[in-house]
Write an enzyme that holds these catalytic residues in place. Structure first.
Site, PDB file in Angstrom:
ATOM      1  N   LYS A 119       0.826  -1.189   0.093  1.00 29.82           N
ATOM      2  CA  LYS A 119       0.022   0.147   0.111  1.00 29.82           C
ATOM      3  C   LYS A 119       0.887   1.203   0.056  1.00 29.82           C
ATOM      4  O   LYS A 119       1.903   1.135   0.643  1.00 29.82           O
ATOM      5  CB  LYS A 119      -0.748   0.079   1.287  1.00 29.82           C
ATOM      6  CG  LYS A 119      -2.188   0.769   1.118  1.00 29.82           C
ATOM      7  CD  LYS A 119      -3.261   0.138   0.067  1.00 29.82           C
ATOM      8  CE  LYS A 119      -4.222   0.749   0.130  1.00 29.82           C
ATOM      9  NZ  LYS A 119      -5.476  -0.116  -0.297  1.00 29.82           N
ATOM     10  N   SER A 361      -7.633  -6.407 -10.245  1.00 36.97           N
ATOM     11  CA  SER A 361      -6.336  -5.864 -10.565  1.00 36.97           C
ATOM     12  C   SER A 361      -5.302  -6.877 -10.849  1.00 36.97           C
ATOM     13  O   SER A 361      -4.586  -6.715 -11.806  1.00 36.97           O
ATOM     14  CB  SER A 361      -5.714  -5.434  -9.202  1.00 36.97           C
ATOM     15  OG  SER A 361      -6.195  -3.919  -9.077  1.00 36.97           O
TER      16      SER A 361
END
Ligand code: NAD
Length: 427
Positions: A119, A361
């Site tokens: 992240k 994704s």
């Protein structure tokens, strides 16, 4: 950190003000204990393997230079490269990025993807930046983290306040640095640059698939089911649309300013047509109620799709829904989870309900890698299969292990990472 050190911190904070990192560590610890895994596994998984902090100088439109701070966290790459979004937010901080990377690891494990969690974040307020400033900031961030990211290292994606345009700039900057086109570097790109069909609504579709499976378990027919959705942004509005298509009645919605509730059902098409680009619509109406009041209204299914810490010890006793599906990240505290579970309310946790985004994704990365693109129907069917399988695997495990769905989801989430780390000789 030992279990008693963690629980002491829980006690001090009365469960409700724990930061995301601490509460994530508590659930990981519980999951590992239930799996009978030793302390080494917790030591490995309690924090990301790598966190890079960067400072990004950006030439502003008025000629001055502003230096922004950013982060990229890579939780665990034992299974494969890390993957996860980048958020632009004034309040993003290192602990939050670490916790979000750990949640991404759980989502990858749950969806059985060949990835670990990552992240990133930049401390900024994108609403105050011009288009040009946003572009220079996005490109500067990629230059700053370029050494640790890449299609076989760590793959970024959109998150809060980042979108396909920002992904396109980042993709272009990375391709320039590497001197060849590298679409597998980043996901959530525009279709013309190698994006995937169905990526934009993937998170919401994954949550909607979980709602369907949860409703079957609770014996609630979706046709005529009363649904409340907190938040009317990207996630909330798509979920409301999907529920409407399934024949459900949306009795409540909200935004940051307030909520609308009508036991006979709201006109969602009309509300969607009046919504602004920030997901705001309630300001146009009189007779609104608060978000707190909305959560406690009569309904069959409650979908928090806005912000974290919405259901806690303060209000969990008053929730009337029979199913709560967490489309947002972290909407229910540890204490809120315990109370809802004890009351027999089926709580589908964020790491499961929100795993649709990273799954698509992954599909985008696969399509980029093979240079062959799937149509929307194929993407959605592949997503449905993965979500249904993950849902039932976690539901069955929760029954067998006598734990709530959140702990069961983390048990599934950590399993592959622990096994891969053992084979690699890390633990
Ligand atoms: P968004 O910015 O598009 O919309 C957020 C919505 O929540 C807006 O309607 C806003 O007014 C409202 N809101 C903001 N603060 C609030 C508050 N304090 N109380 C009540 N409402 C508030 O964001 P988004 O992309 O819809 O993401 C919302 C959440 O869902 C985030 O946690 C995000 O990570 C998660 N997400 C989930 C999915 C999914 O479907 N599972 C997909 C994308 C994002």
């Amino acid at each position: 950190m030992r279990k008693n050190e963690i629980t002491n911190r829980v006690g001090e904070n009365d469960n409700e003000t724990l930061n995301l990192l601490t509460s994530t560590q508590i659930v990981i610890h519980d999951a590992l204990t239930k799996l009978g895994l030793n302390r080494d596994a917790f030591e490995l998984l309690k924090e990301p393997l790598r966190v890079l902090q960067v400072r990004i100088p950006v030439r502003m439109d008025d000629g001055s230079v502003k230096v922004f701070s950013g982060f990229r966290a890579q939780h665990n790459d034992s299974v494969g490269p890390t993957i996860g979004g980048i958020r632009f937010h004034p309040k993003v901080n290192e602990d939050e990025v670490k916790a979000l990377a750990m949640w991404m690891s759980m989502k990858c494990g749950i969806a059985d993807l060949p990835f670990g969690g990552g992240k990133g974040g930049i401390i900024c307020n994108p609403r105050t930046l011009s288009f040009g400033e946003l572009e220079r900031l996005s490109r500067g961030y990629v230059r700053a983290i370029s050494q640790i990211v890449g299609p076989t290292k760590d793959i970024p994606a959109p998150d809060m306040y980042t979108n396909s345009q920002i992904m396109a700039w980042m993709f272009d900057e990375y391709s320039r640095l590497r001197k060849f086109d590298s679409p597998g570097f980043i996901t959530g790109k525009p279709l013309v640059l190698g994006g995937s069909e169905g990526r934009e609504e993937a998170g919401a579709l994954g949550a909607a698939i979980c709602i369907k499976e949860a409703a079957k378990i609770k014996g609630i027919p979706l046709k005529g089911a009363r649904v409340i959705v907190q938040g009317f942004g990207n996630a909330g509005s798509y979920i409301a649309k999907f529920m409407l298509q399934s024949g459900a009645i949306i009795v409540g919605i909200s935004d940051v300013y307030g909520a609308l509730y009508d036991p006979d059902g709201l006109n969602i098409e009309y509300l969607l047509s009046r919504r602004d680009s920030f997901g705001t619509v309630t300001t146009l109406f009189e007779g609104t109620i608060t978000n707190e009041e909305l959560l406690e209204q009569e309904c069959d299914i409650l979908v928090p799709a806005a912000v974290s810490n919405q259901i806690s010890a303060k209000n969990a006793q008053n929730i009337k829904a029979r199913i709560v599906v967490e489309a947002a990240n972290g909407p229910t505290t540890i204490e809120g989870t315990r109370i809802l579970s004890e009351r027999g309310i089926l709580l589908v946790p964020d790491v499961l309900a929100g795993s649709g985004g990273v799954t698509v994704s992954y599909f985008e990365w696969v399509q980029n890698t093979q240079g062959y693109y799937w149509d929307e129907k194929e993407v959605k069917e592949k997503l449905r299969k993965k979500m249904v399988k993950a849902f039932h695997q976690i539901y069955e495990l929760s029954k067998i292990s006598n734990v709530n769905l959140r702990t069961a989801a983390y048990m599934v989430g950590v399993r592959k990472m622990v096994e891969a780390s053992e084979y690699r000789g890390w633990i």
